[in-house]
Design a protein around this motif. Structure first.
Motif, PDB file in Angstrom:
ATOM      1  N   VAL A 217       4.162  70.730   0.086  1.00 23.98           N
ATOM      2  CA  VAL A 217       2.838  70.310  -0.373  1.00 23.98           C
ATOM      3  C   VAL A 217       2.450  68.969   0.256  1.00 23.98           C
ATOM      4  O   VAL A 217       1.280  68.753   0.598  1.00 23.98           O
ATOM      5  N   THR A 218       3.404  68.078   0.444  1.00 20.54           N
ATOM      6  CA  THR A 218       3.123  66.807   1.119  1.00 20.54           C
ATOM      7  C   THR A 218       2.647  67.043   2.543  1.00 20.54           C
ATOM      8  O   THR A 218       1.681  66.415   3.004  1.00 20.54           O
ATOM      9  N   GLU A 219       3.307  67.951   3.251  1.00 14.59           N
ATOM     10  CA  GLU A 219       2.875  68.316   4.607  1.00 14.59           C
ATOM     11  C   GLU A 219       1.450  68.853   4.579  1.00 14.59           C
ATOM     12  O   GLU A 219       0.614  68.487   5.418  1.00 14.59           O
ATOM     13  N   GLU A 220       1.167  69.725   3.597  1.00 15.27           N
ATOM     14  CA  GLU A 220      -0.177  70.293   3.474  1.00 15.27           C
ATOM     15  C   GLU A 220      -1.206  69.211   3.171  1.00 15.27           C
ATOM     16  O   GLU A 220      -2.325  69.234   3.706  1.00 15.27           O
ATOM     17  N   CYS A 221      -0.838  68.255   2.319  1.00 20.20           N
ATOM     18  CA  CYS A 221      -1.756  67.161   1.986  1.00 20.20           C
ATOM     19  C   CYS A 221      -2.140  66.369   3.228  1.00 20.20           C
ATOM     20  O   CYS A 221      -3.321  66.042   3.432  1.00 20.20           O
ATOM     21  N   VAL A 222      -1.151  66.044   4.066  1.00 19.99           N
ATOM     22  CA  VAL A 222      -1.422  65.270   5.278  1.00 19.99           C
ATOM     23  C   VAL A 222      -2.324  66.061   6.222  1.00 19.99           C
ATOM     24  O   VAL A 222      -3.289  65.521   6.788  1.00 19.99           O
ATOM     25  N   GLU A 223      -2.046  67.336   6.389  1.00 25.77           N
ATOM     26  CA  GLU A 223      -2.859  68.165   7.283  1.00 25.77           C
ATOM     27  C   GLU A 223      -4.286  68.315   6.752  1.00 25.77           C
ATOM     28  O   GLU A 223      -5.258  68.292   7.528  1.00 25.77           O
ATOM     29  N   LEU A 224      -4.429  68.458   5.444  1.00 28.44           N
ATOM     30  CA  LEU A 224      -5.767  68.552   4.860  1.00 28.44           C
ATOM     31  C   LEU A 224      -6.520  67.225   4.988  1.00 28.44           C
ATOM     32  O   LEU A 224      -7.727  67.203   5.239  1.00 28.44           O
ATOM     33  N   GLY A 225      -5.797  66.133   4.822  1.00 29.10           N
ATOM     34  CA  GLY A 225      -6.409  64.822   5.025  1.00 29.10           C
ATOM     35  C   GLY A 225      -6.864  64.635   6.456  1.00 29.10           C
ATOM     36  O   GLY A 225      -7.963  64.117   6.714  1.00 29.10           O
ATOM     37  N   LEU A 226      -6.043  65.078   7.376  1.00 32.48           N
ATOM     38  CA  LEU A 226      -6.390  64.996   8.802  1.00 32.48           C
ATOM     39  C   LEU A 226      -7.623  65.838   9.101  1.00 32.48           C
ATOM     40  O   LEU A 226      -8.537  65.408   9.818  1.00 32.48           O
ATOM     41  N   ALA A 227      -7.688  67.027   8.533  1.00 36.31           N
ATOM     42  CA  ALA A 227      -8.832  67.914   8.758  1.00 36.31           C
ATOM     43  C   ALA A 227     -10.117  67.332   8.176  1.00 36.31           C
ATOM     44  O   ALA A 227     -11.215  67.583   8.696  1.00 36.31           O
ATOM     45  N   ALA A 228      -9.986  66.541   7.107  1.00 36.02           N
ATOM     46  CA  ALA A 228     -11.168  65.943   6.468  1.00 36.02           C
ATOM     47  C   ALA A 228     -11.655  64.690   7.191  1.00 36.02           C
ATOM     48  O   ALA A 228     -12.761  64.219   6.929  1.00 36.02           O
ATOM     49  N   ALA A 229     -10.827  64.160   8.071  1.00 35.91           N
ATOM     50  CA  ALA A 229     -11.181  62.935   8.798  1.00 35.91           C
ATOM     51  C   ALA A 229     -12.074  63.278   9.983  1.00 35.91           C
ATOM     52  O   ALA A 229     -11.654  63.985  10.897  1.00 35.91           O
ATOM     53  N   LYS A 230     -13.299  62.782   9.948  1.00 38.47           N
ATOM     54  CA  LYS A 230     -14.250  63.080  11.024  1.00 38.47           C
ATOM     55  C   LYS A 230     -15.052  61.820  11.346  1.00 38.47           C
ATOM     56  O   LYS A 230     -15.359  61.030  10.443  1.00 38.47           O
ATOM     57  N   PRO A 231     -15.393  61.627  12.624  1.00 34.52           N
ATOM     58  CA  PRO A 231     -16.231  60.468  12.945  1.00 34.52           C
ATOM     59  C   PRO A 231     -17.534  60.507  12.160  1.00 34.52           C
ATOM     60  O   PRO A 231     -18.166  61.559  12.041  1.00 34.52           O
ATOM     61  N   TRP A 232     -17.895  59.368  11.604  1.00 34.90           N
ATOM     62  CA  TRP A 232     -19.085  59.158  10.775  1.00 34.90           C
ATOM     63  C   TRP A 232     -18.935  59.740   9.373  1.00 34.90           C
ATOM     64  O   TRP A 232     -19.885  59.789   8.615  1.00 34.90           O
ATOM     65  N   GLY A 233     -17.713  60.168   9.051  1.00 36.07           N
ATOM     66  CA  GLY A 233     -17.385  60.456   7.663  1.00 36.07           C
ATOM     67  C   GLY A 233     -16.856  59.181   7.019  1.00 36.07           C
ATOM     68  O   GLY A 233     -17.154  58.077   7.483  1.00 36.07           O
ATOM     69  N   HIS A 234     -16.051  59.320   5.966  1.00 31.81           N
ATOM     70  CA  HIS A 234     -15.554  58.155   5.240  1.00 31.81           C
ATOM     71  C   HIS A 234     -14.069  58.313   4.926  1.00 31.81           C
ATOM     72  O   HIS A 234     -13.560  59.438   4.829  1.00 31.81           O
ATOM     73  N   LEU A 235     -13.413  57.181   4.734  1.00 33.24           N
ATOM     74  CA  LEU A 235     -12.006  57.228   4.347  1.00 33.24           C
ATOM     75  C   LEU A 235     -11.828  58.007   3.043  1.00 33.24           C
ATOM     76  O   LEU A 235     -10.814  58.680   2.851  1.00 33.24           O
TER      77      LEU A 235
END
Length: 287
Positions: A164-182
């Motif tokens: 689940v930790t691995e999945e969390c990091v990958e989902l966080g990475l997928a949510a990171a987009k230029p002009w989005g937010h932390l």
């Protein structure tokens, strides 16, 4: 700057063809009350190349640890591998003597959330899970990443926590987009962790990196979507949520002043990527 001046970033391009469109867009977001990074947090092309060299060595160090880590090894031996490999390849272990930290790497086992100190008396045994957190300096430029390692056959609960930790990091990475937010990253991570019955450590998070070991911004993993700093091309930071089996609360070892433990003796896992925001997306520099 004037439109036709050479850009402040040293790219050799005119400002109007380089950072002017980015900074105009940042200004629009700032006028809406959003948090925007300063120029200091936007890495220049020359800096990015130097940091990537550091990142390549950081990844190589973790790969070297992966080759040798095993049951029966002491965590001090992991520290020896990190120090030797890093220095032999022209780097400096960033943790060594950082604010008094005594070793070259953090080794955090089982109920240790982070900042575990390698010790010749701590021997890896069957069923342990361990986070090895490596940070490297090359020519004054910093990089950072951590991985989870499983010692032999581990429990189902430990397997699930790491997955689940691995999945969390990958989902966080997928949510990171230029002009989005932390906060977009945080929301993806926190939502998935909670959906699986876990908690995310709140007071300890990620950080900017590259020119220093720890830079702004602080990267939380529990803030709402659309909140926190705007993600602008040139920003560099870590994605490294600490996922706890039980409570997100913790305590710090009173004797060494560093090692962070879960308050309820539950297991904790952490995986760390270092990323760069580009105009087209997110580039992973270490993992």
């Amino acid at each position: 700057m004037e439109r036709n001046e050479l850009c402040w970033c040293g790219s050799g391009k005119k400002y109007k063809k380089c950072h002017m469109p980015i900074e105009e867009k940042m200004l629009l977001h700032a006028e809406k009350g959003e948090i925007v990074p300063t120029r200091k947090l936007l890495k220049t092309p020359a800096q990015i190349e130097k940091i990537k060299t550091s990142a390549a060595l950081n990844t190589a160090v973790l790969d070297e640890v992966a080759k040798h880590i095993c049951i029966g090894m002491s965590t001090a031996e992991i520290d020896d591998i990190v120090y030797r490999f890093t220095t032999e390849h022209g780097g400096i272990p960033a943790p060594l003597d950082y604010q008094g930290f005594p070793k070259s790497v953090c080794t955090s086992l089982n109920n240790e959330i982070c900042h575990g100190i390698p010790d010749k008396n701590i021997i890896l045994k069957e069923g342990d899970i361990i986070n090895v957190d490596v940070s490297t300096i090359v020519d004054g430029y910093f990089s950072d990443a951590s991985r989870m390692f499983k010692m032999g056959k581990i429990s189902e609960r430990a397997e699930r926590l790491i997955r689940v930790t691995e999945e969390c990091v990958e989902l966080g990475l997928a949510a990171a987009k230029p002009w989005g937010h932390l906060g977009d990253i945080a929301d993806a991570i926190n939502t998935h962790a909670k959906a699986n019955g876990y908690s995310v450590v709140e007071e300890i998070g990620g950080h900017g990196i590259g020119l220093e070991f720890h830079e702004d911004p602080f990267v939380s993993y529990v803030t709402p979507k659309g909140s926190e700093m705007l993600l602008v091309p040139g920003m560099m930071f870590t994605i490294e949520p600490m996922i706890n089996e039980g409570s997100p609360d913790y305590f710090v070892d009173e004797d060494n002043g560093w090692t962070v433990y879960t308050i309820d003796d539950g297991l904790s896992a952490q995986i760390e990527y270092m990323v760069l925001v580009t105009e087209n997306g997110i580039e992973v520099l270490t993992k």
